[in-house]
Design a protein around this motif. Sequence first.
Motif, PDB file in Angstrom:
ATOM      1  N   PHE A  75       0.896  -1.165   0.002  1.00  0.00           N
ATOM      2  CA  PHE A  75      -0.069   0.074  -0.048  1.00  0.00           C
ATOM      3  C   PHE A  75       0.568   1.220   0.033  1.00  0.00           C
ATOM      4  CE2 PHE A  75      -2.510  -3.466   1.431  1.00  0.00           C
ATOM      5  CZ  PHE A  75      -3.668  -3.318   1.006  1.00  0.00           C
ATOM      6  N   LYS A  76       0.522   2.115  -0.877  1.00  0.00           N
ATOM      7  CA  LYS A  76       1.291   3.534  -0.958  1.00  0.00           C
ATOM      8  C   LYS A  76       0.535   4.609  -1.007  1.00  0.00           C
ATOM      9  CE  LYS A  76       5.074   1.383  -3.485  1.00  0.00           C
ATOM     10  NZ  LYS A  76       5.959   1.460  -4.403  1.00  0.00           N
ATOM     11  N   GLY A  77       1.211   5.576  -0.437  1.00  0.00           N
ATOM     12  CA  GLY A  77       0.359   7.013  -0.614  1.00  0.00           C
ATOM     13  C   GLY A  77       1.375   8.272  -0.662  1.00  0.00           C
ATOM     14  N   VAL A  78       0.910   9.413  -0.890  1.00  0.00           N
ATOM     15  CA  VAL A  78       1.840  10.634  -0.724  1.00  0.00           C
ATOM     16  C   VAL A  78       1.144  11.588   0.276  1.00  0.00           C
ATOM     17  CG1 VAL A  78       2.985  12.482  -2.097  1.00  0.00           C
ATOM     18  CG2 VAL A  78       2.549  10.107  -3.059  1.00  0.00           C
ATOM     19  N   CYS A  79       2.140  12.066   1.079  1.00  0.00           N
ATOM     20  CA  CYS A  79       1.624  13.231   2.047  1.00  0.00           C
ATOM     21  C   CYS A  79       2.686  14.328   1.829  1.00  0.00           C
ATOM     22  CB  CYS A  79       1.529  12.765   3.447  1.00  0.00           C
ATOM     23  SG  CYS A  79       0.420  11.513   3.565  1.00  0.00           S
ATOM     24  N   MET A  80       2.192  15.556   1.518  1.00  0.00           N
ATOM     25  CA  MET A  80       3.010  16.815   1.241  1.00  0.00           C
ATOM     26  C   MET A  80       2.989  17.480   2.746  1.00  0.00           C
ATOM     27  SD  MET A  80       3.807  16.319  -1.845  1.00  0.00           S
ATOM     28  CE  MET A  80       4.593  18.028  -1.945  1.00  0.00           C
ATOM     29  N   VAL A  81       4.118  17.410   3.215  1.00  0.00           N
ATOM     30  CA  VAL A  81       4.327  18.083   4.656  1.00  0.00           C
ATOM     31  C   VAL A  81       5.563  18.998   4.901  1.00  0.00           C
ATOM     32  CG1 VAL A  81       3.208  16.062   5.917  1.00  0.00           C
ATOM     33  CG2 VAL A  81       5.594  16.203   5.531  1.00  0.00           C
ATOM     34  N   ALA A  82       5.501  19.803   5.977  1.00  0.00           N
ATOM     35  CA  ALA A  82       6.649  20.875   5.894  1.00  0.00           C
ATOM     36  C   ALA A  82       7.784  20.135   6.645  1.00  0.00           C
ATOM     37  CB  ALA A  82       6.172  21.807   6.675  1.00  0.00           C
ATOM     38  N   PRO A  83       8.904  20.504   6.587  1.00  0.00           N
ATOM     39  CA  PRO A  83      10.014  19.751   7.285  1.00  0.00           C
ATOM     40  C   PRO A  83       9.706  19.832   8.654  1.00  0.00           C
ATOM     41  CG  PRO A  83      11.105  21.434   5.699  1.00  0.00           C
ATOM     42  CD  PRO A  83       9.649  21.501   5.525  1.00  0.00           C
ATOM     43  N   GLY A  84      10.142  18.632   9.443  1.00  0.00           N
ATOM     44  CA  GLY A  84      10.029  18.583  10.577  1.00  0.00           C
ATOM     45  C   GLY A  84       9.784  17.166  11.318  1.00  0.00           C
ATOM     46  N   LEU A  85       9.575  17.062  12.389  1.00  0.00           N
ATOM     47  CA  LEU A  85       9.322  15.400  13.088  1.00  0.00           C
ATOM     48  C   LEU A  85       8.023  15.218  13.269  1.00  0.00           C
ATOM     49  CD1 LEU A  85      11.296  13.626  14.303  1.00  0.00           C
ATOM     50  CD2 LEU A  85      11.159  14.512  16.387  1.00  0.00           C
ATOM     51  N   TYR A  86       7.690  14.130  12.939  1.00  0.00           N
ATOM     52  CA  TYR A  86       6.327  13.717  12.839  1.00  0.00           C
ATOM     53  C   TYR A  86       6.101  12.212  13.447  1.00  0.00           C
ATOM     54  CZ  TYR A  86       5.647  17.427   9.432  1.00  0.00           C
ATOM     55  OH  TYR A  86       5.782  18.608   8.816  1.00  0.00           O
ATOM     56  N   GLU A  87       5.267  11.998  14.046  1.00  0.00           N
ATOM     57  CA  GLU A  87       4.599  10.772  14.650  1.00  0.00           C
ATOM     58  C   GLU A  87       3.635  10.284  13.781  1.00  0.00           C
ATOM     59  OE1 GLU A  87       4.075  10.755  18.858  1.00  0.00           O
ATOM     60  OE2 GLU A  87       5.549  12.072  19.405  1.00  0.00           O
ATOM     61  N   TYR A  88       3.300   8.924  13.496  1.00  0.00           N
ATOM     62  CA  TYR A  88       2.488   8.408  12.764  1.00  0.00           C
ATOM     63  C   TYR A  88       2.181   7.038  13.070  1.00  0.00           C
ATOM     64  CZ  TYR A  88       5.835   6.052   9.935  1.00  0.00           C
ATOM     65  OH  TYR A  88       7.051   5.286   9.448  1.00  0.00           O
ATOM     66  N   LYS A  89       1.059   6.398  12.789  1.00  0.00           N
ATOM     67  CA  LYS A  89       0.774   4.806  12.779  1.00  0.00           C
ATOM     68  C   LYS A  89      -0.060   4.634  11.709  1.00  0.00           C
ATOM     69  CE  LYS A  89       0.454   3.171  17.258  1.00  0.00           C
ATOM     70  NZ  LYS A  89      -0.116   2.996  18.448  1.00  0.00           N
ATOM     71  N   PHE A  90      -0.068   3.234  11.192  1.00  0.00           N
ATOM     72  CA  PHE A  90      -0.944   2.803  10.334  1.00  0.00           C
ATOM     73  C   PHE A  90      -2.223   2.194  10.729  1.00  0.00           C
ATOM     74  CE2 PHE A  90       3.082   2.184   8.146  1.00  0.00           C
ATOM     75  CZ  PHE A  90       2.733   2.995   7.129  1.00  0.00           C
ATOM     76  N   ASN A  91      -3.372   2.402  10.334  1.00  0.00           N
ATOM     77  CA  ASN A  91      -4.878   1.973  10.748  1.00  0.00           C
ATOM     78  C   ASN A  91      -5.100   0.917   9.521  1.00  0.00           C
ATOM     79  OD1 ASN A  91      -7.630   1.380  10.964  1.00  0.00           O
ATOM     80  ND2 ASN A  91      -7.275   2.689  12.879  1.00  0.00           N
ATOM     81  N   VAL A  92      -4.981  -0.552   9.901  1.00  0.00           N
ATOM     82  CA  VAL A  92      -5.156  -1.666   8.981  1.00  0.00           C
ATOM     83  C   VAL A  92      -6.373  -2.222   9.498  1.00  0.00           C
ATOM     84  CG1 VAL A  92      -4.425  -3.534   7.751  1.00  0.00           C
ATOM     85  CG2 VAL A  92      -2.687  -1.903   8.774  1.00  0.00           C
ATOM     86  N   ASN A  93      -7.394  -2.315   8.872  1.00  0.00           N
ATOM     87  CA  ASN A  93      -8.622  -2.891   8.776  1.00  0.00           C
ATOM     88  C   ASN A  93      -9.464  -2.496  10.367  1.00  0.00           C
ATOM     89  OD1 ASN A  93      -8.706  -4.172   6.383  1.00  0.00           O
ATOM     90  ND2 ASN A  93      -7.613  -5.619   7.259  1.00  0.00           N
ATOM     91  N   GLY A  94      -9.244  -1.386  10.900  1.00  0.00           N
ATOM     92  CA  GLY A  94      -9.657  -0.859  12.024  1.00  0.00           C
ATOM     93  C   GLY A  94      -8.573  -0.928  13.211  1.00  0.00           C
ATOM     94  N   SER A  95      -7.265  -1.546  12.898  1.00  0.00           N
ATOM     95  CA  SER A  95      -6.286  -1.787  14.107  1.00  0.00           C
ATOM     96  C   SER A  95      -5.135  -0.744  13.890  1.00  0.00           C
ATOM     97  CB  SER A  95      -5.956  -2.966  14.348  1.00  0.00           C
ATOM     98  OG  SER A  95      -7.025  -3.940  14.626  1.00  0.00           O
TER      99      SER A  95
END
Length: 78
Positions: A33-53
């Motif tokens: 799975f792929k996607g593109v996100c345009m964001v400014a330089p910086g430190l980011y926290e993230y998680k994936f949500n796969v089928n609700g988890s």
Amino acid sequence: RAAAGSKVFVGGTFNSWAYQKKQLKETAEGGVFKGVCMVAPGLYEYKFNVNGSWCVDPENPSFCQNEFGTLNSVLEVQ
């Protein structure tokens, strides 16, 4: 990566954890799975949500603990 046909989203500090706004698209090979996100330089926290988890990024060794006692993946954009 997730099982073919999964619903995969990404949420994080870059989109106020509104993961429903960023669904990733499954590639032709299936299970990737792929996607593109345009964001400014910086430190980011993230998680994936796969089928609700929620899950951390298994391909990113950088992570931190969140306020719920679980982990978030961390990405620095230069």
